[in-house]
Scaffold this motif. Structure first.
Motif: not given
Length: 352
Positions: A326-352
């Motif tokens: 996050r500090e060096v701008g390497k943590l990206r925000a991706e939306g619904k059309d993002y195609v996940v790549q092998d090795g991605d480290v992900m954190h999901f935000l969702f509405a309950k």
């Protein structure tokens, strides 16, 4: 070696292994972890309590013989047992041992492959014929969808009848869907496990070369493995396995290569979640978009998907975790059309 290999893969003794045909009576099902060293690197960075790899499910059936499609040996019931699998792992004997019986009395891996292929094609032909008969009746009743299907079905019937597997027939996307609906055995991708003696590790022998030639012609993969060696290795304490592998000229076990090859054959990739409780691998198909990838964790994640915070594995490691990315701008925000790549480290935000 088929059931011996199954037991080694699943780290169990669930399948009876013996040196006579048809010692497998009922299908055996087991889970095998997909080896991925990246998980342990993530664990070291995040200081995770545990790691959870992704898994593949294996079904061990009786060896098939000539006439299996008509019920010879244990065949007919077992062919039905593998109808819903996604791929076929064909264990082919490539070793000589007078103490281990071969149902055909001699070692010939290409003949064995052809025997299996023929039985699978005969079973598929039976399935396609039944589908054609049903579809013809629907066409006569004026079903427009059935009219579109009948051409594909008749082409498929002729293709398999000519001794070709269903997976080799060229189809459009719409035609491929019709074929998929029939769950044909020869439509499934194949990986050959060339089972050799320990002395033929790691490269194989002349019999394996014949398997490779056959596999190349049909676009299949080959992994050289010794089921007996892997069975012995599975009994050895983990700390002593590297030395045992080195004695056979190997730097990793055959099971690791086999599982990785099967994973790739199925078109699967891995993304990761990493937190203080666990670092975990998640299995998805290539081309999966972020909401559907989130749904693998929980359906609520997909339904309420807002966005995903994503770092590549390399960036996550290089910058020592999420905070560093996050500090060096390497943590990206991706939306619904993002195609996940092998090795991605992900954190999901969702509405309950």
């Amino acid at each position: 070696g088929k059931s011996t290999l199954f037991n080694a893969l699943t780290q169990t003794k669930a399948a009876q292994a013996a040196n006579y045909p048809f010692c497998t009576i009922e299908p055996n099902t087991g889970m095998v972890a997909v080896p991925d060293a990246r998980l342990y690197v993530l664990q070291d960075i995040v200081k995770t309590q545990r790691v959870i790899p992704t898994q593949l499910e294996l079904v061990d059936i009786a060896g098939l013989v000539k006439g299996a499609s008509k019920g010879e040996g244990k065949g007919n019931a077992f062919l039905a047992a593998i109808k819903n699998v996604d791929a076929i792992l064909h264990v082919v004997r490539c070793f000589e041992d007078p103490n281990i019986i071969h149902v055909d009395g001699s070692i010939d891996p290409v003949r064995d492959i052809e025997t299996i292929d023929t039985e699978l094609m005969l079973k598929d032909l039976e399935t396609v014929e039944k589908r054609r008969e049903r579809t013809v009746k629907m066409v006569r009743a004026g079903d427009k969808n059935a009219k579109a299907e009948i051409d594909v079905i008749e082409r498929l019937e002729a293709h398999i009848g000519a001794g070709e597997t269903a997976r080799t027939m060229e189809t459009t996307d719409a035609e491929a869907e019709i074929v998929r609906e029939m769950f044909l055995l020869t439509a499934k991708p194949v990986l050959y496990a060339a089972n050799v003696a320990e002395t033929d590790l790691p490269d194989g022998n002349a019999a394996v070369d014949r398997v490779r030639e056959r596999a190349e012609a049909e676009g299949a993969g080959v992994v050289v493995i010794s089921a007996e060696f892997e069975a012995q290795l599975s009994e050895i304490p983990k700390e002593d396995r590297a030395e045992f592998l080195a004695s056979a000229g190997e730097d990793e076990n055959g099971l690791t290569r086999l599982v990785r090859s099967a994973y790739a054959l199925l078109g699967l990739i891995t993304y990761f979640t990493a937190g203080p409780k666990e670092s975990r691998a998640w299995q998805i198909r290539q081309g999966t978009k972020a909401p559907q990838a989130a749904g693998v964790i929980h359906t609520d994640f997909e339904k309420g998907f807002i966005r995903a915070e994503v770092a590549t594995y390399d960036d996550f490691i290089k910058h020592k975790g999420e905070k560093g990315c996050r500090e060096v701008g390497k943590l990206r925000a991706e939306g619904k059309d993002y195609v996940v790549q092998d090795g991605d480290v992900m954190h999901f935000l969702f509405a309950k």
